[in-house]
Scaffold this motif. Structure first.
Motif, mmCIF file in Angstrom:
data_model
loop_
_atom_site.group_PDB
_atom_site.id
_atom_site.type_symbol
_atom_site.label_atom_id
_atom_site.label_comp_id
_atom_site.label_asym_id
_atom_site.label_seq_id
_atom_site.Cartn_x
_atom_site.Cartn_y
_atom_site.Cartn_z
ATOM 1 N N PRO A 7 7.865 45.484 42.220
ATOM 2 C CA PRO A 7 6.898 44.745 43.028
ATOM 3 C C PRO A 7 7.603 44.100 44.209
ATOM 4 O O PRO A 7 8.755 44.434 44.500
ATOM 5 N N ALA A 8 6.947 43.189 44.905
ATOM 6 C CA ALA A 8 7.551 42.495 46.042
ATOM 7 C C ALA A 8 7.215 41.013 45.984
ATOM 8 O O ALA A 8 6.164 40.625 45.457
ATOM 9 N N PHE A 83 1.136 44.035 47.541
ATOM 10 C CA PHE A 83 2.575 43.814 47.729
ATOM 11 C C PHE A 83 2.967 44.222 49.149
ATOM 12 O O PHE A 83 2.466 45.213 49.683
ATOM 13 N N ASP A 84 3.898 43.456 49.747
ATOM 14 C CA ASP A 84 4.183 43.669 51.169
ATOM 15 C C ASP A 84 5.672 43.535 51.503
ATOM 16 O O ASP A 84 6.029 43.128 52.594
ATOM 17 N N GLY A 85 6.540 43.878 50.575
ATOM 18 C CA GLY A 85 7.972 43.823 50.845
ATOM 19 C C GLY A 85 8.481 45.092 51.511
ATOM 20 O O GLY A 85 7.706 45.950 51.943
ATOM 21 N N ASP A 86 9.802 45.235 51.582
ATOM 22 C CA ASP A 86 10.423 46.367 52.284
ATOM 23 C C ASP A 86 10.002 47.719 51.711
ATOM 24 O O ASP A 86 9.740 48.667 52.461
ATOM 25 N N VAL A 87 9.948 47.832 50.382
ATOM 26 C CA VAL A 87 9.547 49.099 49.762
ATOM 27 C C VAL A 87 8.145 49.489 50.215
ATOM 28 O O VAL A 87 7.876 50.648 50.568
ATOM 29 N N TYR A 88 7.247 48.508 50.241
ATOM 30 C CA TYR A 88 5.845 48.790 50.564
ATOM 31 C C TYR A 88 5.649 49.026 52.054
ATOM 32 O O TYR A 88 4.767 49.798 52.453
ATOM 33 N N ALA A 93 1.140 52.338 52.605
ATOM 34 C CA ALA A 93 -0.048 52.755 51.856
ATOM 35 C C ALA A 93 -1.341 52.519 52.622
ATOM 36 O O ALA A 93 -2.373 53.121 52.294
ATOM 37 N N SER A 94 -1.300 51.674 53.654
ATOM 38 C CA SER A 94 -2.499 51.454 54.471
ATOM 39 C C SER A 94 -2.915 52.727 55.201
ATOM 40 O O SER A 94 -4.048 52.829 55.685
ATOM 41 N N GLN A 95 -2.010 53.711 55.265
ATOM 42 C CA GLN A 95 -2.305 54.985 55.919
ATOM 43 C C GLN A 95 -2.751 56.058 54.927
ATOM 44 O O GLN A 95 -3.049 57.182 55.326
ATOM 45 N N GLY A 216 8.612 57.411 47.891
ATOM 46 C CA GLY A 216 7.403 57.278 47.090
ATOM 47 C C GLY A 216 6.182 57.799 47.822
ATOM 48 O O GLY A 216 5.345 58.513 47.253
ATOM 49 N N ALA A 217 6.061 57.463 49.105
ATOM 50 C CA ALA A 217 4.935 57.942 49.914
ATOM 51 C C ALA A 217 4.992 59.450 50.096
ATOM 52 O O ALA A 217 3.957 60.136 50.035
#
Length: 258
Positions: A7-8, A83-88, A93-95, A216-217
């Motif tokens: 998570p973040a 979640f809005d950290g570096d991984v995210y 995912a907004s795309q 992941g994306a």
């Protein structure tokens, strides 16, 4: 193939979700037990327990008090978008399209100190509780003991449903420590992202986190369910390095940041 990520600490509950898909975390009863324990802690105790500032501790004490323990919560948001950290940020995912979210729901899992394990579309509320926190709840002395093998059992269910028999570990050491590896019914592969530093290669945390999100994306966008295809991943100059890889630790290296 199931991919796991961490998570973040950073959260985004302001931006509207770009999907109506939503689900309920599987371990809500355990989450409620943790919340009840967290509500007994003072701001000072939270500061000490989590090694955070007074302002952050106060914010999270308020979050615990406001946390709704039912499965219908108006203030919640899908985990992958909350979640809005570096991984995210690397995952973006907004795309995602609706079919991307559907694939992610079946093939991606997020490890969590408060929720145990999350599917991407599981709705969560604002919180902070890192897996390494030494929070005593009943007999268990920390969150690793609290979750025991429950997280691993849920991973095994997801792995079996995926049909590939592989767990791809893109989580941090802190969070993957909650997985009981001997009980995993899967082949375990851990990609690592390394940057050249002089004559050596080292992990640069900021870029490694971004690259884990990007991978992941890429898996989701391309519907990857065969582990050998991971070796074709290329992003920001990172490429699979067979020489530096082992059977279960796959190295992706780059010479210079892109």
């Amino acid at each position: 193939m199931i991919t796991v990520i961490s998570p973040a600490k950073s959260l985004d509950f302001e931006t509207p979700a770009n999907t109506q898909l939503a689900s309920t975390p599987v371990f809500l009863d355990q989450t409620t037990k943790l919340i009840h324990k967290l509500r007994t802690l003072s701001t000072k105790k939270v500061m000490q327990l989590m090694d955070i500032s007074q302002d952050l501790a106060s914010l999270n004490v308020d979050r615990y008090l406001q946390f709704e323990t039912g499965d219908q919560v108006s203030t919640s948001k899908q985990a992958l978008l909350a979640f809005d950290g570096d991984v995210y940020q690397g995952m973006e995912a907004s795309q995602f399209s609706e079919s991307d979210f559907e694939f992610a729901q079946s093939h991606l899992r997020i490890l969590s100190g408060l929720y145990g394990i999350l599917r991407p579309m599981d709705r969560i509320q604002p919180y902070r509780l890192e897996m390494g926190t030494r929070l005593k709840v009943g007999r268990p002395n920390d969150l690793y003991a609290f979750w025991g093998k429950q997280i691993t059992s849920q991973l095994n269910v997801a792995i079996a449903a995926s049909g590939s028999g592989v767990l791809l570990n893109l989580a941090s050491q802190e969070y993957f420590g909650a997985v009981h590896v001997p009980s995993l019914q899967a082949e375990l592969i851990t990609p690592v992202f390394l940057d050249r530093k002089g004559d050596d290669y080292k992990i640069v945390s900021f870029w490694a986190k971004k690259a884990r999100g990007k991978m992941g994306a890429w898996i989701i966008n391309n519907r990857i369910n065969e582990v050998l295809a991971i070796k074709d991943f290329v992003a920001w100059g990172y490429r699979y390095n067979a020489t530096m890889s082992s059977a279960d630790r796959w190295a992706f290296t780059r010479e210079l940041p892109q």
